[in-house]
Design a protein around this motif. Structure first.
Motif, PDB file in Angstrom:
ATOM      1  N   ASP A   1      -4.911  11.856  -0.765  1.00 39.42           N
ATOM      2  CA  ASP A   1      -5.064  10.354  -0.664  1.00 39.42           C
ATOM      3  C   ASP A   1      -6.355  10.161  -1.521  1.00 39.42           C
ATOM      4  N   THR A   2      -5.269   9.335  -2.305  1.00 38.93           N
ATOM      5  CA  THR A   2      -6.717   8.603  -3.772  1.00 38.93           C
ATOM      6  C   THR A   2      -6.576   7.582  -3.845  1.00 38.93           C
ATOM      7  N   GLY A   3      -7.003   6.926  -2.158  1.00 36.97           N
ATOM      8  CA  GLY A   3      -7.306   5.415  -1.331  1.00 36.97           C
ATOM      9  C   GLY A   3      -6.579   4.872  -1.157  1.00 36.97           C
ATOM     10  N   TRP A   4      -5.406   4.984  -1.409  1.00 34.22           N
ATOM     11  CA  TRP A   4      -3.979   4.621  -0.552  1.00 34.22           C
ATOM     12  C   TRP A   4      -3.788   4.006   0.976  1.00 34.22           C
ATOM     13  N   SER A   5      -4.523   4.862   1.375  1.00 36.32           N
ATOM     14  CA  SER A   5      -4.851   5.132   3.278  1.00 36.32           C
ATOM     15  C   SER A   5      -5.416   3.884   3.715  1.00 36.32           C
ATOM     16  N   GLU A   6      -6.283   3.459   2.894  1.00 37.60           N
ATOM     17  CA  GLU A   6      -6.528   2.244   3.340  1.00 37.60           C
ATOM     18  C   GLU A   6      -6.385   1.621   3.795  1.00 37.60           C
ATOM     19  N   ARG A   7      -5.160   1.052   2.501  1.00 39.17           N
ATOM     20  CA  ARG A   7      -4.439  -0.129   2.303  1.00 39.17           C
ATOM     21  C   ARG A   7      -3.131   0.093   3.551  1.00 39.17           C
ATOM     22  N   VAL A   8      -3.219   1.110   3.704  1.00 34.16           N
ATOM     23  CA  VAL A   8      -1.038   1.179   4.501  1.00 34.16           C
ATOM     24  C   VAL A   8      -2.047   1.196   6.063  1.00 34.16           C
ATOM     25  N   PHE A   9      -3.166   1.600   6.258  1.00 32.65           N
ATOM     26  CA  PHE A   9      -3.187   1.699   7.504  1.00 32.65           C
ATOM     27  C   PHE A   9      -4.721   0.886   7.966  1.00 32.65           C
ATOM     28  N   GLN A  10      -4.860   0.017   7.482  1.00 34.19           N
ATOM     29  CA  GLN A  10      -6.074  -1.041   7.838  1.00 34.19           C
ATOM     30  C   GLN A  10      -5.886  -2.038   7.426  1.00 34.19           C
TER      31      GLN A  10
ATOM     32  N   GLY B   1       0.565  -1.224   0.068  1.00 32.88           N
ATOM     33  CA  GLY B   1       0.396   0.299   0.327  1.00 32.88           C
ATOM     34  C   GLY B   1       0.865   1.451   0.195  1.00 32.88           C
ATOM     35  N   GLU B   2       1.915   1.014   0.222  1.00 26.77           N
ATOM     36  CA  GLU B   2       3.064   2.379   0.609  1.00 26.77           C
ATOM     37  C   GLU B   2       3.385   2.276  -0.384  1.00 26.77           C
ATOM     38  N   ASP B   3       3.774   1.599  -1.183  1.00 22.05           N
ATOM     39  CA  ASP B   3       4.663   1.257  -2.408  1.00 22.05           C
ATOM     40  C   ASP B   3       3.971   1.961  -3.732  1.00 22.05           C
ATOM     41  N   LYS B   4       2.935   1.299  -3.496  1.00 23.81           N
ATOM     42  CA  LYS B   4       2.184   1.756  -4.302  1.00 23.81           C
ATOM     43  C   LYS B   4       1.150   2.671  -4.515  1.00 23.81           C
ATOM     44  N   GLY B   5       0.830   3.340  -3.458  1.00 22.94           N
ATOM     45  CA  GLY B   5      -0.287   4.465  -2.939  1.00 22.94           C
ATOM     46  C   GLY B   5       0.381   5.335  -2.981  1.00 22.94           C
TER      47      GLY B   5
ATOM     48  N   ALA C   1      13.390   6.020  -2.159  1.00 23.92           N
ATOM     49  CA  ALA C   1      13.785   5.046  -3.020  1.00 23.92           C
ATOM     50  C   ALA C   1      14.744   4.274  -1.937  1.00 23.92           C
ATOM     51  N   ASN C   2      14.797   4.702  -0.426  1.00 24.29           N
ATOM     52  CA  ASN C   2      15.258   3.911  -0.039  1.00 24.29           C
ATOM     53  C   ASN C   2      14.288   3.358   0.830  1.00 24.29           C
ATOM     54  N   LEU C   3      12.990   3.132   1.024  1.00 22.24           N
ATOM     55  CA  LEU C   3      12.314   2.958   1.684  1.00 22.24           C
ATOM     56  C   LEU C   3      12.144   1.766   1.005  1.00 22.24           C
ATOM     57  N   MET C   4      11.357   1.355   0.102  1.00 14.79           N
ATOM     58  CA  MET C   4      11.405   0.628  -0.893  1.00 14.79           C
ATOM     59  C   MET C   4      12.224  -0.322  -1.316  1.00 14.79           C
ATOM     60  N   GLU C   5      13.687   0.211  -1.488  1.00 16.23           N
ATOM     61  CA  GLU C   5      14.546  -1.231  -0.523  1.00 16.23           C
ATOM     62  C   GLU C   5      14.310  -2.216  -0.305  1.00 16.23           C
ATOM     63  N   ASP C   6      14.156  -0.731   1.527  1.00 14.28           N
ATOM     64  CA  ASP C   6      13.924  -2.141   3.133  1.00 14.28           C
ATOM     65  C   ASP C   6      13.144  -3.008   2.614  1.00 14.28           C
ATOM     66  N   HIS C   7      11.764  -1.961   2.148  1.00 11.39           N
ATOM     67  CA  HIS C   7      10.747  -2.907   1.343  1.00 11.39           C
ATOM     68  C   HIS C   7      10.490  -4.444   0.420  1.00 11.39           C
ATOM     69  N   GLN C   8      11.659  -4.005  -0.296  1.00  6.85           N
ATOM     70  CA  GLN C   8      12.125  -5.527  -1.567  1.00  6.85           C
ATOM     71  C   GLN C   8      13.104  -6.303   0.244  1.00  6.85           C
TER      72      GLN C   8
END
Length: 159
Positions: free
Chosen positions: A146-155, A61-65, A82-89
């Motif tokens: 908020d383009t709708g990304w918040s639900e996936r990130v926070f829920q 949700g963070e990466d794609k929203g 970019a650093n945060l997305m590297e961490d996600h990988q």
């Protein structure tokens, strides 16, 4: 920015911290449960996989929203994102190992490898969450659409 819009934006920074706190609590409970058991069972494996799914969903949700929107509104955060997305990988790879180890533990009953991997994951999560909160909370609090990304990130689903 209107007061209501500003309050909502500030809530994003707080919600991010709360989501991270909930994920930390979940891995703490999972590790405590592992510590009370001598061998794996299907309930423990299910809890382990549910945690992995919740963390994966949060990061996707963070990466794609959230990050996409942040970069549109705050291109100066490109290196941070970019650093945060590297961490996600990196974390995604660990989660795959945790899931595979949990499946093996269900058959063998041996939890030691799962414990070690969760200990490493906890350390990386703590560092990642602290960095993320330190580097992007101010941008969230300043206002991000908020383009709708918040639900996936926070829920985070059932925990």
């Amino acid at each position: 920015m209107a007061s209501h819009q500003r309050d909502r934006a500030v809530a994003f920074g707080l919600q991010l911290s709360q989501a991270h706190r909930e994920l930390r609590n979940r891995i703490t409970r999972l590790k405590a449960d592992l510590g009370r058991r001598r061998s794996a069972d299907s309930v423990l494996v299910t809890h382990c996989l549910a945690f992995c799914a919740a963390l994966t969903s949060h990061h996707e949700g963070e990466d794609k929203g959230m990050f996409d929107q942040l970069l549109k509104e705050r291109p100066d955060l490109e290196r941070t994102v970019a650093n945060l997305m590297e961490d996600h990988q990196l974390i995604e790879g660990i989660l795959r190992r945790v899931a595979a180890l949990a499946d093996r533990a269900a058959e063998s009953g041996d939890l030691e490898a799962v414990r070690r991997e969760l200990d490493g994951l906890t350390a990386i999560m703590d560092s990642h969450f602290a960095y993320e909160e330190r580097t992007i909370s101010a941008a969230l609090d300043a206002g991000i659409t908020d383009t709708g990304w918040s639900e996936r990130v926070f829920q985070l689903g059932e925990g």
